[in-house]
Design an enzyme around this catalytic site. Structure first.
Site: not given
Length: 404
Positions: A169, A310, A347
């Site tokens: 990520c 995030h 995401h």
């Protein structure tokens, strides 16, 4: 040994996202609070626990035949196509021409969380159904993550540093951070940098669902599935796309009369050394990353005007990130507007940090902060200003972008 470091500026942006296949379209839809999450169309998801994703539906490879040969479009993996298209946009935006006079001083560092998953899946099916001799000879080259920067270098002629980073990520932010360091230390005058991933396949969705981190409760209501920092968040939404930025050494950019969009002044990276996917409680690694970035930039915490979080919409990440921000910024944390791009595009894995770096640049450039969509139920563990549901006007001089 010299302690001189070159200043690094941003001069061009390119984006292929679930909210648009240009930076302008993407940015306008973000400000409007639109969601790019919908029922999966890439395959029939009926039998799957996860039936939604943030797909790129606007991309037409035919728009980029100047850069991708028509015959090549049938075999180049989608994540590579995204990278070429976004790079073409970014170079045009920067008005940067790569030729014999500068090719050796311009590199390409583009990250990918997985690489060519479409290529891998198709070749595995061929292997099992038709045998090993029917597997395409292009499988090896087009499934490896570094083929995104490799192909970009071939297409556009950049002969400087070239490699890919894969750090899950955090890939996109690690990648743009390392591109910043390459120019800062004098190993290139300009860098094409960012991240690209195209992992919405039946195998990709199945594999990430089995980690237990994806939401499975919003198949009938996809637009409300991604809800960072909201008390009812229950997992992230799979996305895909690409973000590319053009970084240049300040004097190189000035000499050619480039339009400077922003300056990159700091970057910090750490590791929790704790768990394969969960953050350590309290976000200690995130704290150190932000502190290192601020120290390198020579900035005090209270000089930060905006944070792009995030913000994955998972219970553990959002709580840990909130705790980390409080640790770094103290009482000032409550005064900083924070927004989560993933609330609208899901995401994007290896592309997430790069696309969110573009958001940071656009926030500085326009003085507009996009909202965090679907923030409806306050969570005592997430009690900061997440710019809920409506965009906001603000004077943003310094932006911080987090990826964990």
């Amino acid at each position: 040994m010299s302690d001189y470091y070159h200043r690094v500026v941003v001069t061009g942006l390119g984006a292929i996202t679930p909210l648009g296949c240009s930076v302008a379209e993407f940015w306008n839809n973000l400000l409007a609070g639109k969601s790019g999450v919908h029922r999966i169309t890439r395959f029939d998801p009926t039998a799957f626990a996860v039936q939604i994703a943030a797909e790129v539906t606007c991309f037409k490879v035919e728009d980029y035949t100047e850069y991708i040969d028509r015959k090549e479009t049938r075999r180049i993996d989608l994540f590579i196509q995204f990278a070429i298209a976004a790079t073409a946009q970014a170079l045009k935006h920067a008005n940067l021409k790569i030729d014999e006079s500068n090719a050796d001083d311009i590199g390409a560092v583009i990250g990918s969380g997985i690489g060519g998953l479409h290529t891998m899946e198709e070749s595995m099916r061929t292997l099992f159904e038709k045998g090993p001799m029917r597997v395409s000879p292009f499988t090896g080259p087009y499934m490896i993550p570094n083929m995104a920067p490799g192909y970009v270098a071939i297409v556009f002629g950049a002969r400087g540093p070239n490699f890919s980073i894969a750090s899950a990520c955090a890939t996109g932010t690690n990648t743009v951070g390392e591109a910043f360091e390459i120019i800062r230390r004098g190993d290139a005058r300009a860098m094409i940098t960012g991240g690209s991933d195209a992992n919405i396949t039946d195998f990709g969705v199945s594999a990430f669902h089995r980690t237990g981190a994806m939401t499975t409760t919003h198949n009938a209501d996809p637009e409300h599935a991604s809800r960072p920092f909201d008390a009812q968040r229950d997992g992230f939404v799979f996305g895909e796309g690409c973000g590319i930025l053009i970084f240049e050494e300040l004097e190189f950019a000035r000499a050619r009369g480039a339009n400077i969009l922003a300056e990159v002044v700091g970057y910090g990276a750490t590791d929790d050394a704790y768990h394969i996917s969960a953050p350590v409680e309290g976000g200690a690694g995130a704290v150190k990353s932000m502190q290192r970035a601020l120290k390198k930039a020579g900035l005090k915490p209270e000089e930060v005007d905006y944070i792009n979080a995030h913000g994955t919409s998972t219970q553990l990440n959002d709580a840990a990130e909130t705790a980390a921000i409080k640790k770094v910024f103290g009482d000032y944390a409550y005064k900083i507007p924070i927004s989560a791009t993933k609330s609208m595009v899901g995401h994007l894995l290896g592309a997430a940090g790069a696309v969110e770096a573009i958001v940071a640049v656009k926030t500085i450039e326009t003085g507009k902060i996009h909202p965090t969509l679907n923030y409806e139920h306050p969570d005592p563990a997430c009690d900061l200003d997440y710019v809920p549901n409506q965009a906001r006007q603000a004077n943003v001089r310094v932006a911080l972008s987090n990826s964990f």
